[in-house]
Design a protein around this motif. Structure first.
Motif, mmCIF file in Angstrom:
data_model
loop_
_atom_site.group_PDB
_atom_site.id
_atom_site.type_symbol
_atom_site.label_atom_id
_atom_site.label_comp_id
_atom_site.label_asym_id
_atom_site.label_seq_id
_atom_site.Cartn_x
_atom_site.Cartn_y
_atom_site.Cartn_z
ATOM 1 N N GLN A 136 39.129 76.124 17.848
ATOM 2 C CA GLN A 136 39.193 77.370 16.966
ATOM 3 C C GLN A 136 38.756 77.257 16.043
ATOM 4 O O GLN A 136 38.973 76.250 15.020
ATOM 5 N N PRO A 137 37.667 77.996 15.208
ATOM 6 C CA PRO A 137 37.219 77.966 13.919
ATOM 7 C C PRO A 137 38.272 78.173 13.064
ATOM 8 O O PRO A 137 39.311 79.005 13.111
ATOM 9 N N LYS A 149 49.897 74.695 13.954
ATOM 10 C CA LYS A 149 50.454 76.164 14.231
ATOM 11 C C LYS A 149 49.624 77.108 13.777
ATOM 12 O O LYS A 149 49.866 78.458 14.502
ATOM 13 N N ASP A 150 49.098 77.159 12.779
ATOM 14 C CA ASP A 150 48.247 78.428 12.305
ATOM 15 C C ASP A 150 47.066 78.509 13.263
ATOM 16 O O ASP A 150 46.814 79.595 13.638
ATOM 17 N N ARG A 151 46.575 77.423 13.660
ATOM 18 C CA ARG A 151 45.480 77.375 14.505
ATOM 19 C C ARG A 151 45.825 78.328 15.962
ATOM 20 O O ARG A 151 45.374 78.954 16.495
ATOM 21 N N ARG A 207 46.726 85.221 18.858
ATOM 22 C CA ARG A 207 46.193 86.487 18.592
ATOM 23 C C ARG A 207 44.783 86.640 19.518
ATOM 24 O O ARG A 207 44.726 88.031 19.820
ATOM 25 N N LYS A 208 44.124 85.892 19.532
ATOM 26 C CA LYS A 208 42.649 86.024 20.206
ATOM 27 C C LYS A 208 43.139 86.398 21.815
ATOM 28 O O LYS A 208 42.468 87.063 22.332
#
Length: 374
Positions: free
Chosen positions: A93-94, A341-343, A349-350
């Motif tokens: 993921q970017p 965890k942020d990724r 969300r995506k």
């Protein structure tokens, strides 16, 4: 009178002939029947299964393997494919910042995912009673993939722990050495080294015996070669990384004890490094250590005239544990990954924004979304 004597002699000869015939018949009935030798096949490395032909007693564990391996390999396949596949999706993921830690974890996840794709072939092989139907080339890839995954996992876990330790103890002095570019170069070196070292496994393919085709089997005449390969793999592939990992653990504990009141950022860095090394040690102790000990013991104790069925089964169980390392590595990504965890939240969300469109089943996304909120 002479005629009577002649008749008596003929009668004695007839009785003697009948007695001899009865004795010969009885001896033939008592003669032991020659039975075909039983076959004992146990999972042995570093070249696949080891076949021990022992005619003294029934020493086969084929029934055990037919019941044990398919179930365990299916569990590893499902959990490993989901865990590592989703982890790769998250890593790709970017994100605003990429780190060397994520590079090593991404390569570890790729190694695990590639290995899990070979497990359905192993399941089919054992369900058919050790009969291979997928061709000689695929058979050669089976042992190769198992050991590439095992030793690449060992080295990636070790390098990951060392990088975490160095970034904690000398964060600025070794900043260049732990860059993303150098991380990719080091990963390439690990892949080339492990794959080149494992090419010898590609020399052993399928073998036709009777009406079945065997795979992952070795000739007992190769036991000397097996012992040599085992000693090299034991020292270079396991003991050296394990000792390095243990030293990192001791040094990070020492660094934590010396820091009386560490800053918040330093405390977080120490905690992540310690978490990485502890999880890596647990994987080493649970998955890799038992297998290497029992594999070595089995090769040292092996004798064509002796049957140690319990040891054969123990080696098979520890081999399954070694293969299960691909199921435990996703825990490392979640608890010790850099920005993982942020990724993951971004990916969820995506996934949620696309409603039912997701790379994995919606139930997995919903469950993970709930877990990340805790």
């Amino acid at each position: 009178m002479s005629k009577l004597n002649h008749l008596e002699e003929e009668d004695k000869r007839d009785r003697g002939d009948r007695a001899n015939a009865a004795e010969r018949k009885l001896s033939m009935e008592r003669k032991p029947v020659s039975l075909p030798p039983s076959v004992s096949i146990s999972e042995m490395e570093p070249n696949g299964n080891f076949s021990n032909h022992n005619s003294s007693r029934n020493c086969t564990i084929e029934t055990f393997k037919r019941e044990f391996y398919p179930t365990v390999y299916l569990i590893i396949f499902i959990w490993g494919a989901l865990g590592n596949g989703f982890s790769i999706y998250v890593f790709l993921q970017p994100y605003k910042k990429s780190t060397s830690v994520n590079v090593f974890m991404l390569n570890l996840a790729i190694s695990d995912l590639l290995f899990t794709t070979t497990l359905p072939f192993r399941v089919d092989y054992y369900l058919r009673g050790s009969n291979w139907i997928f061709g000689d080339l695929t058979c050669r890839i089976m042992s190769f993939s198992l050991y590439v995954n095992m030793y690449s996992s060992i080295y990636f876990l070790t390098v990951l722990s060392v990088v975490r330790f160095l970034a904690t103890v000398h964060p600025f002095r070794l900043l260049h050495a732990t860059s993303v570019k150098n991380a990719w170069i080091l990963c390439g070196v690990v892949w080339i080294f492990i794959m080149a070292s494992s090419t010898v496994l590609l020399k052993t393919g399928s073998e036709l015996k009777g009406n079945v085709t065997l795979c992952l089997e070795l000739n007992p005449n190769k036991v000397i070669k097996l012992k040599t390969m085992n000693h090299i793999a034991l020292v270079v592939g396991f003991l050296l990384p394990f000792c390095t990992l243990s030293i990192c653990y001791l040094l990070i504990i020492r660094a934590l004890l010396k820091a009386e009141v560490p800053e918040t950022g330093l405390r977080l860095s120490h905690r992540k490094a310690l978490t990485t090394i502890i999880i890596a040690l647990i994987i080493f102790l649970l998955c890799f250590l038992p297998y290497h000990i029992l594999r070595t013991l089995h090769l040292v104790e092996w004798n064509v005239d002796r049957c140690k069925e319990s040891l054969h089964k123990a080696v098979a169980i520890t081999l399954a544990l070694a293969a299960a390392n691909s199921c435990f590595n996703p825990l490392l990504y979640y608890f010790a990954g850099e920005n993982f965890k942020d990724r993951l939240k971004s990916a969820l969300r995506k996934c949620h924004s696309q409603q039912t469109k997701c790379s994995f089943p919606v139930c997995v996304c919903v469950w993970l979304q709930k877990e990340t909120r805790v």
